[in-house]
Design an enzyme around this catalytic site. Structure first.
Site, PDB file in Angstrom:
ATOM      1  N   SER A  67       0.845  -1.194   0.000  1.00  0.00           N
ATOM      2  CA  SER A  67       0.000   0.000   0.000  1.00  0.00           C
ATOM      3  C   SER A  67       0.879   1.242   0.000  1.00  0.00           C
ATOM      4  O   SER A  67       2.014   1.210   0.480  1.00  0.00           O
ATOM      5  CB  SER A  67      -0.913   0.005   1.231  1.00  0.00           C
ATOM      6  OG  SER A  67      -1.827   1.077   1.171  1.00  0.00           O
ATOM      7  N   ASP A  68       0.345   2.311  -0.553  1.00  0.00           N
ATOM      8  CA  ASP A  68       1.050   3.581  -0.521  1.00  0.00           C
ATOM      9  C   ASP A  68       0.026   4.700  -0.521  1.00  0.00           C
ATOM     10  O   ASP A  68      -1.090   4.533  -1.022  1.00  0.00           O
ATOM     11  CB  ASP A  68       1.987   3.733  -1.719  1.00  0.00           C
ATOM     12  CG  ASP A  68       2.987   4.841  -1.496  1.00  0.00           C
ATOM     13  OD1 ASP A  68       3.899   4.659  -0.677  1.00  0.00           O
ATOM     14  OD2 ASP A  68       2.829   5.906  -2.115  1.00  0.00           O
ATOM     15  N   GLN A  69       0.443   5.829   0.050  1.00  0.00           N
ATOM     16  CA  GLN A  69      -0.460   6.974   0.148  1.00  0.00           C
ATOM     17  C   GLN A  69       0.311   8.267  -0.066  1.00  0.00           C
ATOM     18  O   GLN A  69       1.469   8.376   0.349  1.00  0.00           O
ATOM     19  CB  GLN A  69      -1.107   7.014   1.528  1.00  0.00           C
ATOM     20  CG  GLN A  69      -2.057   8.178   1.725  1.00  0.00           C
ATOM     21  CD  GLN A  69      -2.611   8.214   3.130  1.00  0.00           C
ATOM     22  OE1 GLN A  69      -1.886   8.480   4.074  1.00  0.00           O
ATOM     23  NE2 GLN A  69      -3.890   7.912   3.251  1.00  0.00           N
TER      24      GLN A  69
END
Length: 190
Positions: A67-69
């Protein structure tokens, strides 16, 4: 089916634990530098997949979640501040504005499947005085958080609204999308 979270983020670990599936944690070794001209959406999707793939190479028989944000501010990615002065500067710049937070999740499997989903959350900041921002930053020290705040903590006091389809996305892992991807790969979830 073995499941691995490709992240050492305590926020993502706590969120994934809500799904009550056993999982391991591995640190992905991925260069997170944006590519020239890369949009925020493309950046977070690429990095979520890259993180999952990096750990999948170490654990080829497992399903891996990455995941990345990133916050999107004036059309460009805005990352983690890293220190007090940058956090204050980020929050001053966002005062009175709406900011889009893009959160991508990817699942990579031993069968070669690569699935990904993206969530967009809009955060509307109230007008903030420098003194308020400094008090907040000193109290919560959000130096490892995209956008310089923790919405699950005192940071909620900085906003007039949060608009999202998935409230967990802003914390770092969109569980609605994650659960859907895991069901698609054969994990049993309610």
């Amino acid at each position: 089916m073995p499941l691995v979270l490709a992240s050492t983020s305590p926020y993502r670990r706590e969120l994934l634990a809500r799904l009550r599936l056993p999982f391991d944690i591995r640190r992905p070794e991925v260069d997170e530098t944006p590519l020239p001209g890369e949009t925020t959406t493309a950046l977070v999707t690429r990095l979520a997949l890259a993180k999952a793939e990096a750990v999948a190479r170490q654990r080829p028989g497992d399903w891996v979640i990455g995941s990345d944000q990133a916050a999107e501010f004036d059309g460009a990615p805005l990352g983690k501040p890293g220190d007090r002065e940058r956090a204050i500067a980020q929050l001053l710049a966002m005062s009175g504005r709406a900011i889009a937070f893009r959160t991508a999740v990817a699942v990579v499997g031993p069968d070669g499947r690569r699935l990904a989903a993206l969530d967009t959350t809009t955060v509307r900041f109230r007008s903030l005085a420098r003194e308020e921002i400094a008090r907040y930053v000193d109290a919560e020290q959000p130096f490892d958080c995209a956008g310089s705040f923790k919405s699950e903590g005192l940071g909620i006091a900085l906003f007039t609204a949060i608009e999202s389809c998935d409230p967990t996305a802003l914390v770092g892992l969109p569980l609605i999308a994650t659960a859907g991807l895991l069901r698609e790969t054969g994990f049993a979830l309610p």
